[in-house]
Scaffold this active site. Structure first.
Site, PDB file in Angstrom:
ATOM      1  N   CYS A   3     -19.998  17.179   9.206  1.00 21.97           N
ATOM      2  CA  CYS A   3     -19.069  16.403  10.026  1.00 21.97           C
ATOM      3  C   CYS A   3     -18.425  17.329  11.043  1.00 21.97           C
ATOM      4  O   CYS A   3     -17.746  18.294  10.677  1.00 21.97           O
ATOM      5  CB  CYS A   3     -18.004  15.757   9.142  1.00 21.97           C
ATOM      6  SG  CYS A   3     -16.713  14.894  10.076  1.00 21.97           S
ATOM      7  N   CYS A  11     -10.009  16.466  11.450  1.00 24.90           N
ATOM      8  CA  CYS A  11      -9.762  15.529  10.350  1.00 24.90           C
ATOM      9  C   CYS A  11     -10.122  16.220   9.046  1.00 24.90           C
ATOM     10  O   CYS A  11     -11.219  16.782   8.914  1.00 24.90           O
ATOM     11  CB  CYS A  11     -10.592  14.259  10.530  1.00 24.90           C
ATOM     12  SG  CYS A  11     -10.430  13.088   9.151  1.00 24.90           S
ATOM     13  N   CYS A  14     -11.697  13.940   4.286  1.00 27.06           N
ATOM     14  CA  CYS A  14     -12.789  14.115   3.330  1.00 27.06           C
ATOM     15  C   CYS A  14     -12.757  15.557   2.827  1.00 27.06           C
ATOM     16  O   CYS A  14     -13.474  16.427   3.327  1.00 27.06           O
ATOM     17  CB  CYS A  14     -14.129  13.780   3.977  1.00 27.06           C
ATOM     18  SG  CYS A  14     -14.280  12.058   4.487  1.00 27.06           S
ATOM     19  N   CYS A  87     -16.974   8.814  13.125  1.00 29.15           N
ATOM     20  CA  CYS A  87     -16.800   9.226  11.725  1.00 29.15           C
ATOM     21  C   CYS A  87     -18.041   8.890  10.905  1.00 29.15           C
ATOM     22  O   CYS A  87     -18.474   7.734  10.848  1.00 29.15           O
ATOM     23  CB  CYS A  87     -15.579   8.532  11.138  1.00 29.15           C
ATOM     24  SG  CYS A  87     -15.345   8.822   9.375  1.00 29.15           S
ATOM     25  N   GLN A 211     -13.375  -3.677  -2.500  1.00 25.14           N
ATOM     26  CA  GLN A 211     -13.768  -2.276  -2.633  1.00 25.14           C
ATOM     27  C   GLN A 211     -14.382  -1.769  -1.329  1.00 25.14           C
ATOM     28  O   GLN A 211     -15.139  -2.478  -0.662  1.00 25.14           O
ATOM     29  CB  GLN A 211     -14.778  -2.119  -3.775  1.00 25.14           C
ATOM     30  CG  GLN A 211     -14.253  -2.521  -5.139  1.00 25.14           C
ATOM     31  CD  GLN A 211     -13.328  -1.479  -5.748  1.00 25.14           C
ATOM     32  OE1 GLN A 211     -12.973  -0.505  -5.109  1.00 25.14           O
ATOM     33  NE2 GLN A 211     -12.928  -1.688  -6.995  1.00 25.14           N
ATOM     34  N   GLU A 261      -4.367 -12.767 -10.896  1.00 27.01           N
ATOM     35  CA  GLU A 261      -4.119 -11.852  -9.780  1.00 27.01           C
ATOM     36  C   GLU A 261      -2.817 -12.253  -9.093  1.00 27.01           C
ATOM     37  O   GLU A 261      -2.549 -13.444  -8.923  1.00 27.01           O
ATOM     38  CB  GLU A 261      -5.294 -11.929  -8.792  1.00 27.01           C
ATOM     39  CG  GLU A 261      -5.070 -11.323  -7.439  1.00 27.01           C
ATOM     40  CD  GLU A 261      -4.781  -9.826  -7.495  1.00 27.01           C
ATOM     41  OE1 GLU A 261      -3.864  -9.391  -6.768  1.00 27.01           O
ATOM     42  OE2 GLU A 261      -5.463  -9.115  -8.256  1.00 27.01           O
ATOM     43  N   ASN A 306      -8.677  -4.377 -14.389  1.00 27.74           N
ATOM     44  CA  ASN A 306      -8.956  -3.526 -13.224  1.00 27.74           C
ATOM     45  C   ASN A 306      -7.640  -3.286 -12.484  1.00 27.74           C
ATOM     46  O   ASN A 306      -7.428  -3.783 -11.385  1.00 27.74           O
ATOM     47  CB  ASN A 306      -9.982  -4.206 -12.314  1.00 27.74           C
ATOM     48  CG  ASN A 306     -10.354  -3.341 -11.122  1.00 27.74           C
ATOM     49  OD1 ASN A 306     -10.301  -2.120 -11.199  1.00 27.74           O
ATOM     50  ND2 ASN A 306     -10.726  -3.972 -10.027  1.00 27.74           N
ATOM     51  N   CYS A 333      -9.374   3.559 -11.282  1.00 28.55           N
ATOM     52  CA  CYS A 333      -9.528   4.521 -10.192  1.00 28.55           C
ATOM     53  C   CYS A 333      -8.679   5.760 -10.431  1.00 28.55           C
ATOM     54  O   CYS A 333      -8.511   6.581  -9.527  1.00 28.55           O
ATOM     55  CB  CYS A 333      -9.179   3.878  -8.843  1.00 28.55           C
ATOM     56  SG  CYS A 333      -7.474   3.277  -8.737  1.00 28.55           S
TER      57      CYS A 333
END
Length: 376
Positions: A3, A11, A14, A87, A211, A261, A306, A333
């Site tokens: 990148c 940036c 990442c 990107c 997601q 939810e 979740n 996560c």
């Protein structure tokens, strides 16, 4: 993956960009195994790899600069725009739309928001790509000054978008570090972006959550569906259900499925799929997951959870322990809160886990765990 933005120091989002992808994946598998080492019966399945570039189906781009020369990307430490329209982790289909966004900024004379000065109108453009090829474009404005121009240009804008796309305008009047405000006006007749993961039609409304990695989301739902199919419960709850990915993938064979939810937008989107698929035994309700469980008169045979990064509540864990639920599938996560929650669920044994690499080039990942009741 290479990148130029990362190499140039423009940036650093990442953080794992310099690390070969195979090593990234192994590091995540090792990190998860260490975090869950207190559960000796837990068997780890091979981690699910992602495409290492072009995997993001969502681009949340800050608009800065000037009308004549806008930047589409992020802000630096001083609040000035850094253009990231090439990107490499964004899907190519999204990158192809950035010139279209720039064109309409110039033609409609939209004024980018200047964060240091607190002046201007156009704050963000949020793009989401469906696996069908359609996109959702959300213009985020400070006030309604540019609303009429965006509304009136819709026919011309849609000509440059894929078929079945959705366009909306969101209003964020406050000067604060968030992406969107509460008020949203959908400009197109079509109000949801449709996905077709694993043959299951799923719908996303403008303020709903999906997601960010479609490939791994599909694999995540397949894994949960396989475990639920093997357990074959007659009834299932999907807590923190979002737009219903887990529930809809497991609603087969007449199984009674209930999705819970807090987001009314997500519930409305999930209900669209219920009606499309004719799922008479599947329902979705807008409610807090813990409150729903504690108020329920009867428990299901299986539960999928979740939750957000903070994990489930202690009260929900206690309810699961005291209930007649036999099977739990936990998608997380955050392996730290997951380890805490699995320890809370001491009437269950964690049997299998799988790291799902939802976020390549970063330290983050998703992990899904299968639990079975081992104590009354």
């Amino acid at each position: 993956m290479e990148c130029l933005y990362f190499s140039a120091g423009r940036c650093r989002s990442c953080t794992q960009m310099p690390v070969p992808y195979v090593d990234q994946l192994q590091a995540k598998a090792d990190h998860c195994a260490t975090a869950l080492a207190q559960f000796p019966e837990l068997q780890f399945l091979p981690p699910q790899a992602s495409s290492e570039s072009g995997f993001r189906n969502k681009a949340k781009m800050v608009i800065s600069g000037t009308t004549e020369n806008p930047t589409i990307g992020i802000l630096d430490a001083d609040g000035h725009g850094v253009d990231l329209r090439n990107c490499g982790v964004c899907a190519p289909e999204l990158r192809a739309l950035f010139p279209v966004i720039e064109r309409f900024i110039k033609e409609l004379k939209l004024i980018p928001y200047d964060v240091p000065k607190g002046k201007g109108q156009l704050k963000h453009v949020i793009l989401t790509l469906s696996d069908t090829g359609a996109v959702m474009v959300r213009w985020v404005l400070r006030t309604k000054k540019h609303f009429v121009a965006l509304r009136d240009s819709l026919p011309q804008f849609l000509e440059l978008l894929p078929r079945y796309s959705v366009v909306s305008v969101n209003f964020l009047p406050e000067h604060k570090a968030v992406l969107e405000g509460e008020e949203e006006i959908i400009l197109t007749r079509r109000t949801t972006l449709e996905f077709g993961l694993n043959g299951v039609p799923m719908h996303l409304r403008p303020q709903g959550f999906f997601q960010t990695n479609t490939e791994i989301a599909a694999a995540l739902y397949r894994q949960a569906r396989q475990w639920i199919t093997d357990a074959n419960p007659a009834s299932l709850w999907d807590l923190y259900s979002g737009v219903g990915g887990f529930a809809l993938h497991c609603a087969e064979g007449g199984r009674r499925v209930q999705g819970i939810e807090t987001s009314t937008e997500a519930v409305a989107a999930a209900q669209v799929t219920v009606e499309e698929m004719g799922l008479e035994n599947t329902t979705f309700t807008a409610m807090d997951a813990t409150e729903f469980a504690l108020a329920a008169e009867q428990a299901p045979e299986a539960v999928i959870v979740n939750p957000p990064r903070r994990g489930i509540t202690a009260d929900l864990a206690q309810w699961l322990n005291d209930s007649t639920v036999q099977h739990v599938v936990y998608s997380s996560c955050n392996s730290v809160s997951l380890a805490r929650d699995l320890a809370w669920l001491d009437k269950f044994t964690a049997k299998q886990a799988r790291v799902m690499d939802m976020f390549p080039q970063t330290n983050h990942y998703e992990v899904i765990v299968r639990l079975e009741r081992t104590a009354a």
